[in-house]
Design a protein around this motif. Structure first.
Motif, PDB file in Angstrom:
ATOM      1  N   PHE A  62       0.728   5.073   1.763  1.00  0.00           N
ATOM      2  CA  PHE A  62       0.156   5.989   2.742  1.00  0.00           C
ATOM      3  C   PHE A  62       0.838   7.338   2.530  1.00  0.00           C
ATOM      4  CE2 PHE A  62      -2.202   3.316   5.833  1.00  0.00           C
ATOM      5  CZ  PHE A  62      -1.858   2.066   5.360  1.00  0.00           C
ATOM      6  N   GLN A 118      -4.076   0.626  -2.035  1.00  0.00           N
ATOM      7  CA  GLN A 118      -3.500  -0.681  -1.740  1.00  0.00           C
ATOM      8  C   GLN A 118      -3.676  -1.615  -2.932  1.00  0.00           C
ATOM      9  OE1 GLN A 118      -5.621  -3.376   0.954  1.00  0.00           O
ATOM     10  NE2 GLN A 118      -7.317  -1.887   1.076  1.00  0.00           N
ATOM     11  N   HIS A 145      -5.612  -7.708   2.124  1.00  0.00           N
ATOM     12  CA  HIS A 145      -6.076  -6.343   1.856  1.00  0.00           C
ATOM     13  C   HIS A 145      -6.498  -5.714   3.170  1.00  0.00           C
ATOM     14  CE1 HIS A 145     -10.356  -7.501   2.154  1.00  0.00           C
ATOM     15  NE2 HIS A 145      -9.976  -8.588   1.543  1.00  0.00           N
ATOM     16  N   THR A 146      -6.013  -4.524   3.409  1.00  0.00           N
ATOM     17  CA  THR A 146      -6.343  -3.789   4.619  1.00  0.00           C
ATOM     18  C   THR A 146      -5.941  -2.346   4.466  1.00  0.00           C
ATOM     19  OG1 THR A 146      -5.935  -3.590   6.994  1.00  0.00           O
ATOM     20  CG2 THR A 146      -4.132  -4.479   5.660  1.00  0.00           C
ATOM     21  N   ARG A 147      -6.710  -1.454   5.057  1.00  0.00           N
ATOM     22  CA  ARG A 147      -6.395  -0.027   5.056  1.00  0.00           C
ATOM     23  C   ARG A 147      -5.741   0.406   6.361  1.00  0.00           C
ATOM     24  NH1 ARG A 147     -11.028   3.696   2.240  1.00  0.00           N
ATOM     25  NH2 ARG A 147     -11.122   2.659   0.197  1.00  0.00           N
ATOM     26  N   GLU A 179      -2.175   8.868   6.476  1.00  0.00           N
ATOM     27  CA  GLU A 179      -3.442   8.360   5.978  1.00  0.00           C
ATOM     28  C   GLU A 179      -3.234   7.372   4.842  1.00  0.00           C
ATOM     29  OE1 GLU A 179      -5.899  11.373   4.228  1.00  0.00           O
ATOM     30  OE2 GLU A 179      -4.345  12.036   2.824  1.00  0.00           O
ATOM     31  N   PHE A 180      -4.176   6.466   4.721  1.00  0.00           N
ATOM     32  CA  PHE A 180      -4.174   5.489   3.636  1.00  0.00           C
ATOM     33  C   PHE A 180      -4.450   6.179   2.304  1.00  0.00           C
ATOM     34  CE2 PHE A 180      -5.062   1.662   1.348  1.00  0.00           C
ATOM     35  CZ  PHE A 180      -6.175   1.938   0.571  1.00  0.00           C
ATOM     36  N   ALA A 184       0.827  -1.200   0.000  1.00  0.00           N
ATOM     37  CA  ALA A 184       0.000   0.000   0.000  1.00  0.00           C
ATOM     38  C   ALA A 184       0.862   1.250   0.000  1.00  0.00           C
ATOM     39  CB  ALA A 184      -0.903   0.003   1.230  1.00  0.00           C
ATOM     40  N   ASP A 190      -7.505  -0.793  -4.405  1.00  0.00           N
ATOM     41  CA  ASP A 190      -8.451  -0.042  -3.586  1.00  0.00           C
ATOM     42  C   ASP A 190      -7.863   1.339  -3.342  1.00  0.00           C
ATOM     43  OD1 ASP A 190      -9.153   0.013  -0.078  1.00  0.00           O
ATOM     44  OD2 ASP A 190     -10.542   0.564  -1.680  1.00  0.00           O
ATOM     45  N   TYR A 191      -8.720   2.387  -3.386  1.00  0.00           N
ATOM     46  CA  TYR A 191      -8.246   3.766  -3.241  1.00  0.00           C
ATOM     47  C   TYR A 191      -9.102   4.547  -2.262  1.00  0.00           C
ATOM     48  CZ  TYR A 191      -5.999   2.648  -7.705  1.00  0.00           C
ATOM     49  OH  TYR A 191      -5.266   2.063  -8.695  1.00  0.00           O
ATOM     50  N   VAL A 192      -8.477   5.496  -1.619  1.00  0.00           N
ATOM     51  CA  VAL A 192      -9.237   6.449  -0.833  1.00  0.00           C
ATOM     52  C   VAL A 192      -9.969   7.359  -1.824  1.00  0.00           C
ATOM     53  CG1 VAL A 192      -7.402   8.190  -0.691  1.00  0.00           C
ATOM     54  CG2 VAL A 192      -9.097   7.991   1.149  1.00  0.00           C
TER      55      VAL A 192
END
Length: 122
Positions: free
Chosen positions: A35, A48, A102-104, A44-45, A33, A57-59
């Motif tokens: 950050f 990933q 997968h994890t934020r 912050e994330f 990922a 995956d995106y913020v």
């Protein structure tokens, strides 16, 4: 132990593009990922990628502008950043997890790079 090294950060103008790279070495990891941390703010994330199948995956703040990708052959993680904005300014860190696919959550990542500075001027 996984070791990570980022590169590619620099100063750019609003609307410019930039690519960050992160080279990984060591044991197998399941997710990586990006950050970021702005001055005076918490880390912050950003994005990933699941290493085995490339799921991403995106913020919300970067979805549609940033693209995370990986080269499994060289164990390199990338972050293509387009249409950069001043609020994207910060130190960008790559991270690797050996325990989660997968994890934020920061705490779920076992290894971190030293960070690379991205500055976007208006």
């Amino acid at each position: 132990q996984v070791r990570l090294a980022e590169s590619g950060g620099r100063s750019v103008q609003t609307g410019d593009s930039l690519v960050l790279s992160c080279t990984a070495s060591g044991p197998t990891f399941s997710a990586m990922a990006w950050f970021r941390q702005a001055l005076g703010k918490e880390r912050e994330f950003v994005a990933q990628i699941r290493w085995n199948d490339g799921w991403t995956d995106y913020v919300d703040a970067v979805r549609g502008r940033f693209t995370i990708s990986r080269d499994s052959a060289t164990s390199t993680l990338y972050l293509q950043m387009d249409n950069l904005k001043p609020e994207d300014t910060g130190v960008y860190y790559c991270a690797a997890s050996t325990r989660y696919f997968h994890t934020r959550l920061e705490g779920d990542y076992d290894a971190w790079g030293q960070g690379t500075q991205v500055t976007v001027s208006s």
